[in-house]
Design a protein around this motif. Structure first.
Motif, short mmCIF file in Angstrom:
data_model
loop_
_atom_site.label_atom_id
_atom_site.label_comp_id
_atom_site.label_asym_id
_atom_site.label_seq_id
_atom_site.Cartn_x
_atom_site.Cartn_y
_atom_site.Cartn_z
N TYR A 329 -10.81 -1.83 -3.95
CA TYR A 329 -10.26 -1.28 -2.71
C TYR A 329 -8.74 -1.16 -2.81
O TYR A 329 -8.16 -0.12 -2.46
N VAL A 330 -8.10 -2.23 -3.27
CA VAL A 330 -6.64 -2.23 -3.38
C VAL A 330 -6.18 -1.14 -4.34
O VAL A 330 -5.21 -0.42 -4.08
N HIS A 331 -6.92 -1.00 -5.45
CA HIS A 331 -6.57 0.06 -6.39
C HIS A 331 -6.72 1.44 -5.76
O HIS A 331 -5.86 2.31 -5.91
N ARG A 332 -7.80 1.64 -5.03
CA ARG A 332 -8.05 2.95 -4.40
C ARG A 332 -6.93 3.34 -3.45
O ARG A 332 -6.38 4.44 -3.55
N ILE A 333 -6.65 2.46 -2.51
CA ILE A 333 -5.69 2.87 -1.47
C ILE A 333 -4.28 2.96 -2.03
O ILE A 333 -3.41 3.60 -1.42
N GLY A 334 -4.06 2.36 -3.20
CA GLY A 334 -2.76 2.49 -3.85
C GLY A 334 -2.47 3.89 -4.35
O GLY A 334 -1.36 4.17 -4.81
#
Length: 593
Positions: A329-334
Motif C-alpha cells: 500500500y505504501v509503495h502504491r500511494i507513493g
C-alpha cells in the motif's frame, strides 16, 4: 538477516512456489520473510515477533507449502487463527501461493459455518487446514479432523488468541497433536501466557523480531470507499467524474484485471492503458511516457509492473483492489505526491477487507477517512458545468453563421422555438453522456468498520441508542470452571460472528454465567451458540427464561420482539445507517477489551 533484499528463489523455495509468488506480485522478500523462510525450510521451529502487515503470512506459508505432499489427502499443516476473517484470509493466501501445486487443497474451518459443509470437505481431503481454535478443537474431539500426518502447526497472532480467551483451547490442541511436528508461533507482543506456550511447545526455536516501520506519507490525502465487489467499476467512474486529475494510476491484483478495467474505462471515454508483468519493457516504457506527456489519462497496473514509476503529473492513486500487505500500500500511494506536489490516494474496500484497512492505518500511523460516493446530483452538476464550458468556448471561437441559418430553418419547418431546437441539439450531443442522471434508489450502505462508527458516535450523531432491548442468556460455565468474561466474549464473537460491541452485560457465578445480547436473535445463530464450548466445557447456551427458551427449541420461532425495527445481532445490528452502537449495560467487563 541480510542487508540486501533477496528474491524468493534465492531463499531456496521451489520453482512452483516462486512462480506463484511472482504472479501474486511479490518480487523481493520482506525482512520477516527473508529471516523466517530459510529456517522453516530446514525444519526448525520459529518464534516470530512481528506486527500484522509485515508479510508474515507468506513468511510461514511459503516454506511450509513447499513441504506438502499433494498425493497425500490428509492434513499436513494446521494453522490456528483467532478470527474467522483471518482464517479465510490466510486460507486464500495459501491457495494463491500453491496455485501451481496440482491436487492441493486448503480448507478454512471456523465457528458460524455449517458443520455439514466442513465435514464433507474434510472427508474429501485437504493438505492444509486453517481454523479458529474452538472449531478446530471441536472437530478433533469428534474425530472428524485427524492429524496423524501433521508435519507443522502455526499459531498466527497468538497474543490475539490470548486476548479473545482461546489460550486454553490452543494448549489443548497442542497437547493432542503429534509430538514430532514443526511449530511456528507469530505474535506482535509476548505476554507471559504466550511465553509459556513458547517454552512448552517450541523446540529450540529460531527467534525473528521485526519492528514494523511507521510509514509517513506526507502531501498525500488518503481516504477509503467501502463498496460491494460488483459496484467497483460504477464507483470508480463516478469518482473520476467529480475528481479533477492530471494523471491516475489504478492498482489491481491481476494482469487480466489490468486489461479488463482499462478497456471498460476506454469505453467510458478515458484514455487508458494496461500495465502488467507480461508486457515487454518497451511497451511498459511507452505507456509511462504517454502518461508523462498527458496523452494518457489513466494507467491500470499491477504492483510488479508499477515498481519504479516516477511521473510527477500523477495526481491520484486508486487502489481498485486492496493490496495484500501494508508495505505494498505504501509503495502504491507513493506514486503520487511526487516532486513536491500534493496527491490523493483512494482505497476501495469490501466489508470483509476492513481488517486490512486497520492494518494499513497502523503501518502508516494515521487514520484513513471515509470518502463519500458522489451523488447523481453532483455528477449531473459536474457534467452540466463541463457542457457550459464547451459551449462557451464554441461561441467564442467558432464561426456559426451556417448553423444559425440551419436552426432558423428547423424552427420554421417544425414550428418550434429556437430554444426548443437548441434543447433538442443539446440532448443529441449528450445522448451517450446524459447531463441529467436519474434519481438514485435508496441503497443500504455497506457496514462501516467499527472504529469509524466509534468516531462518528464520539463526534455526536445525535442518535439515542440506549433503548435497545437486551435479552438475558444463561451458560453452564462459571468461575469454578476458570471462565473469565473475555472467554465468553471471544467464544460468542467467534462462533456466531456477533460483534463484541453487541455483547452486553456479563455476570459470572460459581457454576454458570449470564450474558445480555440484543433481542431478535435468528434461530440459526441461537442453534450455533447452543453447541459452543468455553474452556473445554459445553456451555448449554439457553435463554434465561423458560418461555423464551421453549420458543427457540420447540417451535423454532424467534423470541417475541418488544421493540419493532431493532437490528438482529451478527447481521444488520452492525450497520450504523439507522443507529449507532447499543449502550452496554453495566456488569463484569470483558478482560482484554
Amino acid at each position: 538477516m541480510t542487508d540486501q533484499p533477496l528474491s524468493f528463489a534465492e531463499l531456496g523455495l521451489p520453482d512452483a512456489i516462486v512462480k506463484a509468488v511472482a504472479k501474486v506480485g511479490y518480487e523481493q522478500a520482506s525482512p520477516i520473510q527473508a529471516a523466517s523462510i530459510p529456517p522453516l525450510l530446514k525444519g526448525k521451529d520459529i518464534l516470530g515477533m512481528a506486527q500484522t502487515g509485515t508479510g508474515k503470512t507468506a513468511a510461514f506459508a511459503l516454506p511450509l507449502l513447499s513441504k506438502v505432499d499433494v498425493k497425500l489427502k490428509q492434513p499436513q499443516i494446521l494453522i490456528l487463527a483467532p478470527t474467522r476473517e483471518l482464517a479465510i484470509q490466510v486460507a486464500e493466501a495459501c491457495s494463491r501461493y500453491a496455485a501451481n501445486l496440482k491436487g492441493f487443497h486448503v480448507l478454512p474451518i471456523y465457528g458460524g459455518q455449517d458443520y455439514g459443509s466442513q465435514l464433507r470437505q474434510l472427508k474429501r481431503g485437504a493438505q492444509v487446514v486453517v481454523g479458529t481454535p474452538g472449531r478446530v478443537m471441536d472437530h478433533m474431539r469428534r474425530g472428524t479432523l485427524k492429524l496423524d500426518a501433521l508435519k507443522a502447526l502455526v499459531l498466527d497472532e497468538a497474543d490475539e488468541m490470548l486476548r479473545m480467551g482461546f489460550i486454553d483451547d490452543v494448549n489443548w490442541i497442542l497437547d493432542n497433536c503429534p509430538e514430532d511436528k514443526q511449530v511456528a508461533l507469530f505474535s506482535a507482543t509476548m505476554p507471559k501466557e504466550i511465553q509459556r506456550v513458547t517454552e512448552q511447545y517450541l523446540n529450540d526455536p529460531v527467534t525473528v523480531k521485526i519492528k514494523a516501520e511507521t510509514a509517513t506519507v506526507e502531501r498525500i490525502e488518503q481516504s477509503y470507499m467501502q463498496v460491494r465487489g460488483h459496484e467497483k467499476l460504477e464507483t470508480l467512474t463516478r469518482l473520476l467524474e467529480v475528481e479533477p486529475f492530471t494523471g491516475v494510476i489504478i492498482f489491481v491484483r491481476t494482469k487480466n484485471a489490468t486489461a479488463e478495467v482499462a478497456e471498460k474505462l476506454e469505453a467510458r471515454g478515458y484514455a487508458s492503458a494496461a500495465l502488467n508483468g507480461d508486457m515487454s519493457q518497451q511497451l511498459r516504457e511507452r505507456a509511462i511516457n504517454r502518461l508523462k506527456q498527458q496523452k494518457l489519462d489513466i494507467i491500470v497496473a499491477t504492483d510488479v509492473a508499477a515498481r519504479g514509476i516516477d511521473v510527477a503529473t500523477v495526481s491520484h492513486v486508486i487502489n481498485y483492489d486492496i493490496p495484500y500487505d501494508s508495505e505494498a500500500y505504501v509503495h502504491r500511494i507513493g506514486r503520487t505526491g511526487r516532486a513536491g506536489r500534493s496527491g490523493k490516494a483512494v482505497l476501495f474496500i469490501t466489508a470483509k477487507e476492513t481488517r486490512m484497512l486497520r492494518t494499513i492505518e497502523r503501518a502508516i500511523g494515521q487514520k484513513i477517512d471515509k470518502h463519500r460516493l458522489p451523488s447523481s446530483a453532483e455528477i449531473s452538476q459536474q457534467r452540466t458545468d463541463q457542457f457550459k464550458e464547451q459551449l462557451q468556448s464554441v461561441l467564442e471561437n467558432e464561426t456559426l453563421d451556417f448553423f444559425q441559418d440551419l436552426v432558423s430553418q428547423c424552427s420554421d419547418q417544425f414550428e418550434r422555438s429556437g430554444s426548443e431546437i437548441a434543447a433538442a441539439l443539446a440532448f443529441m450531443a449528450q445522448k451517450d453522456r446524459p447531463l441529467q442522471l436519474p434519481e438514485e434508489k435508496p441503497r443500504r450502505e455497506p457496514r462501516e468498520p467499527r472504529e469509524k462508527k466509534d468516531k462518528k458516535k464520539r463526534q455526536g450523531s445525535g442518535e439515542d441508542t440506549s433503548n435497545v432491548t437486551w435479552i438475558n442468556y444463561r451458560l453452564d460455565v462459571g468461575r469454578e470452571h476458570g471462565v473469565r468474561p473475555g472467554d465468553i466474549v471471544g467464544a460468542i464473537a467467534n462462533e456466531a460472528g456477533i460483534d463484541s460491541d453487541y455483547i452486553g452485560r456479563i455476570n459470572l457465578h460459581g457454576d454458570h454465567s449470564t450474558v445480555d445480547l440484543p433481542e431478535g436473535m435468528p434461530k440459526e445463530i441461537f442453534q450455533q451458540l447452543r453447541k459452543m464450548r468455553i474452556r473445554q466445557q459445553p456451555s448449554n447456551f439457553s435463554r434465561n427464561d423458560e418461555a423464551g427458551e421453549s420458543q427457540h427449541e420447540k417451535s423454532g420461532s424467534k423470541p417475541e420482539r418488544k421493540n419493532k425495527g431493532k437490528k438482529k445481532p451478527g447481521k444488520a445490528a452492525n450497520s450504523d445507517k439507522r443507529q449507532g452502537k447499543p449502550k452496554r449495560p453495566k456488569g463484569d467487563s470483558p478482560k482484554g477489551k
